[in-house]
Write a protein that holds these residues in place. Structure first.
Motif, mmCIF file in Angstrom:
data_model
loop_
_atom_site.group_PDB
_atom_site.id
_atom_site.type_symbol
_atom_site.label_atom_id
_atom_site.label_comp_id
_atom_site.label_asym_id
_atom_site.label_seq_id
_atom_site.Cartn_x
_atom_site.Cartn_y
_atom_site.Cartn_z
ATOM 1 N N LEU A 40 0.826 -1.212 0.000
ATOM 2 C CA LEU A 40 0.000 0.000 0.000
ATOM 3 C C LEU A 40 0.856 1.257 0.000
ATOM 4 N N LEU A 41 1.987 1.250 0.740
ATOM 5 C CA LEU A 41 2.841 2.444 0.781
ATOM 6 C C LEU A 41 3.476 2.728 -0.574
ATOM 7 N N ARG A 42 3.539 1.724 -1.440
ATOM 8 C CA ARG A 42 4.100 1.922 -2.778
ATOM 9 C C ARG A 42 3.013 2.182 -3.832
ATOM 10 N N ALA A 43 1.746 2.231 -3.439
ATOM 11 C CA ALA A 43 0.672 2.406 -4.417
ATOM 12 C C ALA A 43 0.850 3.741 -5.147
ATOM 13 N N PRO A 44 0.945 3.743 -6.481
ATOM 14 C CA PRO A 44 1.204 4.990 -7.222
ATOM 15 C C PRO A 44 0.075 6.006 -7.005
ATOM 16 N N GLY A 45 0.463 7.247 -6.693
ATOM 17 C CA GLY A 45 -0.497 8.333 -6.573
ATOM 18 C C GLY A 45 -1.318 8.332 -5.311
ATOM 19 N N ALA A 46 -1.109 7.366 -4.391
ATOM 20 C CA ALA A 46 -1.948 7.290 -3.183
ATOM 21 C C ALA A 46 -1.487 8.332 -2.157
ATOM 22 N N LEU A 47 -2.433 8.772 -1.322
ATOM 23 C CA LEU A 47 -2.139 9.667 -0.198
ATOM 24 C C LEU A 47 -2.143 8.840 1.084
ATOM 25 N N VAL A 48 -1.057 8.939 1.870
ATOM 26 C CA VAL A 48 -0.936 8.212 3.137
ATOM 27 C C VAL A 48 -1.150 9.197 4.276
ATOM 28 N N LEU A 49 -2.240 9.039 5.036
ATOM 29 C CA LEU A 49 -2.562 9.897 6.174
ATOM 30 C C LEU A 49 -2.230 9.138 7.460
ATOM 31 N N VAL A 50 -1.381 9.743 8.314
ATOM 32 C CA VAL A 50 -0.881 9.063 9.514
ATOM 33 C C VAL A 50 -1.386 9.794 10.753
ATOM 34 N N THR A 107 10.183 5.052 -1.396
ATOM 35 C CA THR A 107 8.997 4.606 -2.147
ATOM 36 C C THR A 107 8.309 5.706 -2.931
ATOM 37 N N ASN A 108 8.754 6.971 -2.749
ATOM 38 C CA ASN A 108 8.095 8.116 -3.392
ATOM 39 C C ASN A 108 6.649 8.250 -2.939
ATOM 40 N N ALA A 109 6.352 7.806 -1.701
ATOM 41 C CA ALA A 109 4.995 7.894 -1.174
ATOM 42 C C ALA A 109 4.671 9.344 -0.793
ATOM 43 N N ASP A 110 3.402 9.727 -0.960
ATOM 44 C CA ASP A 110 2.915 11.055 -0.547
ATOM 45 C C ASP A 110 2.357 10.905 0.866
ATOM 46 N N VAL A 111 3.139 11.303 1.881
ATOM 47 C CA VAL A 111 2.806 11.042 3.284
ATOM 48 C C VAL A 111 2.441 12.358 3.960
ATOM 49 N N ARG A 112 1.370 12.343 4.750
ATOM 50 C CA ARG A 112 0.951 13.493 5.547
ATOM 51 C C ARG A 112 0.701 13.013 6.972
ATOM 52 N N ILE A 113 1.439 13.587 7.953
ATOM 53 C CA ILE A 113 1.293 13.216 9.356
ATOM 54 C C ILE A 113 0.495 14.310 10.053
ATOM 55 N N VAL A 114 -0.531 13.911 10.803
ATOM 56 C CA VAL A 114 -1.380 14.873 11.506
ATOM 57 C C VAL A 114 -1.225 14.644 13.010
ATOM 58 N N PHE A 115 -0.782 15.711 13.736
ATOM 59 C CA PHE A 115 -0.640 15.667 15.188
ATOM 60 C C PHE A 115 -1.664 16.594 15.823
ATOM 61 N N ASP A 116 -2.133 16.222 17.026
ATOM 62 C CA ASP A 116 -2.895 17.174 17.831
ATOM 63 C C ASP A 116 -1.978 18.329 18.193
ATOM 64 N N GLY A 117 -2.450 19.572 18.026
ATOM 65 C CA GLY A 117 -1.562 20.714 18.219
ATOM 66 C C GLY A 117 -1.870 21.557 19.423
ATOM 67 N N ALA A 118 -2.598 21.004 20.441
ATOM 68 C CA ALA A 118 -3.034 21.816 21.579
ATOM 69 C C ALA A 118 -1.854 22.359 22.377
ATOM 70 N N ASP A 119 -0.851 21.534 22.717
ATOM 71 C CA ASP A 119 0.254 21.945 23.605
ATOM 72 C C ASP A 119 1.583 21.928 22.870
ATOM 73 N N VAL A 120 1.601 22.388 21.644
ATOM 74 C CA VAL A 120 2.805 22.326 20.829
ATOM 75 C C VAL A 120 3.299 23.732 20.555
ATOM 76 N N ASP A 121 4.634 23.934 20.667
ATOM 77 C CA ASP A 121 5.257 25.173 20.227
ATOM 78 C C ASP A 121 5.201 25.173 18.705
ATOM 79 N N ARG A 122 4.216 25.848 18.142
ATOM 80 C CA ARG A 122 3.944 25.734 16.706
ATOM 81 C C ARG A 122 5.086 26.302 15.865
ATOM 82 N N ALA A 123 5.773 27.349 16.394
ATOM 83 C CA ALA A 123 6.893 27.905 15.640
ATOM 84 C C ALA A 123 8.022 26.896 15.535
#
Length: 450
Positions: free
Chosen positions: A319-329, A362-378
């Motif tokens: 799945l991580l090698r699937a061409p054109g797929a978006l990987v949401l983590v 793998t040239n995968a298009d990966v996007r990682i989403v974290f909760d940002g409540a207590d994060v130094d965003r800068a």
């Protein structure tokens, strides 16, 4: 002193190490001197060593303890300060040296104990911080689940109302079907009647055409016949023609044509009723204009795995090698499964590094989403990427953001969601995405497979 700090006491050996190493070097140098000096027998097994460790240090200490001559040689060759305070006491042995050396060893032991205690306290404080953040996250999740339960109850009530409305609508549809059935029966009867009338009218038209042809064949002109017919009263007998058959008055011809026209109109109305009855209903738009039947909305379909189950480790690599797929983590869902005892910033960095390397391979298009409540965003924004990293707003959970991203992606693009959260997995599957667990991803990233 011997009772308080035996020869193999690691603290004492560490403090005496400079003196012990100098004594060891002095023994080896004595072997090469002219004339040579024999080493203590207990040290012969260690003379080939290049560095003294545990048992060798203890053997040197025992040998030097019982050899006044060797201690004297060490004191002569040692530089000022080379042996350290403890080593000088041990080698030179002034009055009260044993108590002074024991105090130095006890003081060093206390310092080491205090350092270990402080390190343990710092480690416990870090673990406590992680546990407190996890507690806060679970409390927020519990609140969210409670809100979801309330929303589910409201949705259930709304669904019951919709079902009641649907049942009522079904009754109305049944009544409409009965009405349409009756109208269909009536329309069919009217169509049959109109068809019979049309047959009769066709016969009358043929008869009328025959009589008109007879009139046109008469010797007197049509105009004279029409004038004579108009001059004769309606009740008068018709004047016979030369063929012996009575002529048809023009007003009767007109009446027959009117009857034929009425029959044709009746048939047309009956056929129009049938068209209206059986035509499929149109769906009105907002401006009241009817439009065609609604087309079904296109939906995303998950990728079909080649002979694999979704929970197989081989499916992860495929799945991580699937061409054109978006990987949401689901970021923290993965990191807290893999490294729960470390700081969150270290967890994030480790996951980004591992997924970045995977994206390069793998040239995968990966996007990682974290909760940002207590994060130094800068600081968090300065992430080194071949992967995209997103921190949600304080009032938005990463779960909701991931499901939003699934819904907004074009349906013709494959989407792979990585999370062990049941709500995220169920929502992703409902959106046509493939689903991997956090444990599957961690096994793949840390197994060395590419």
């Amino acid at each position: 002193m011997g009772d308080r700090h035996p020869h193999d006491d690691p603290i004492a050996l560490e403090l005496l190490r400079p003196a012990l190493e100098r004594a060891f070097v002095t023994v080896r140098a004595g072997q090469r001197a002219t004339p040579p000096t024999d080493p203590p027998p207990s040290l012969r097994p260690f003379l080939r060593f290049t560095r003294l460790r545990g048992r060798a240090l203890a053997a040197v200490r025992a040998a030097v303890d019982g050899d006044d001559e060797l201690r004297g040689r060490v004191a002569e060759v040692a530089d000022d300060g080379e042996l350290g305070a403890a080593g000088e006491l041990w080698i030179e042995r002034p009055d009260g040296w044993e108590d002074a050396l024991a105090d130095l060893i006890d003081e060093r032991r206390s310092v080491d104990d205090r350092r270990r205690s402080e390190a343990a306290e710092q480690d416990l404080a870090r673990q406590l911080g992680v546990l407190e953040r996890e507690r806060d996250r679970l409390a927020a999740e519990l609140t969210a689940v409670s809100d979801q339960a309330g929303a589910a109850r409201e949705e259930l009530a709304a669904e019951r109302r919709r079902r009641q409305e649907a049942e009522q609508h079904a009754d109305e549809v049944a009544e409409r079907i009965d009405s349409l059935t009756r109208r269909t029966t009536t329309a069919e009867e009217r169509a049959r009647s109109a068809e019979a009338s049309l047959g009769e009218e066709r016969g009358r038209v043929r008869e009328l055409r025959d009589r008109v042809a007879e009139l046109e064949a008469a010797p007197e002109p049509r105009a004279a016949v029409a004038a004579a017919s108009a001059a004769v009263p309606e009740a008068a007998a018709p004047v016979p023609n030369d063929g012996g058959s009575p002529p048809l008055p023009m007003h009767e011809i007109a009446a027959m044509l009117g009857d034929a026209s009425s029959g044709a109109e009746q048939l047309a109305r009956g056929l129009a009723s049938l068209v209206e009855l059986f035509a499929p209903p149109s769906e009105p738009t907002a401006d009241g204009v009817a439009k065609g039947p609604r087309r079904p909305r296109a939906r995303r379909r998950p990728l079909v795995l080649p002979g694999l189950m979704e929970e197989d480790d081989e499916a992860t690599a495929w799945l991580l090698r699937a061409p054109g797929a978006l990987v949401l983590v689901d970021g923290y869902n993965v990191t807290l499964s893999g490294w729960p005892g470390t700081e969150l910033s270290h967890q994030r960095d480790r996951l980004v590094d591992l997924l970045g390397a995977e994206a390069v391979r793998t040239n995968a298009d990966v996007r990682i989403v974290f909760d940002g409540a207590d994060v130094d965003r800068a600081a968090a924004g300065r992430v080194r990427c071949p992967v995209a990293v997103e921190f949600t707003d304080a009032d938005v959970e990463a779960d909701d953001r991931i499901l939003e991203l699934v819904a907004h992606e074009p349906v013709d693009r494959a989407v792979i969601v990585v999370s062990s959260d049941h709500r995220v997995r169920d929502g992703a599957r409902a959106g046509g995405a493939n689903v991997l667990s956090s444990e599957q991803l961690l096994r793949h990233l840390t197994s060395g497979r590419s």
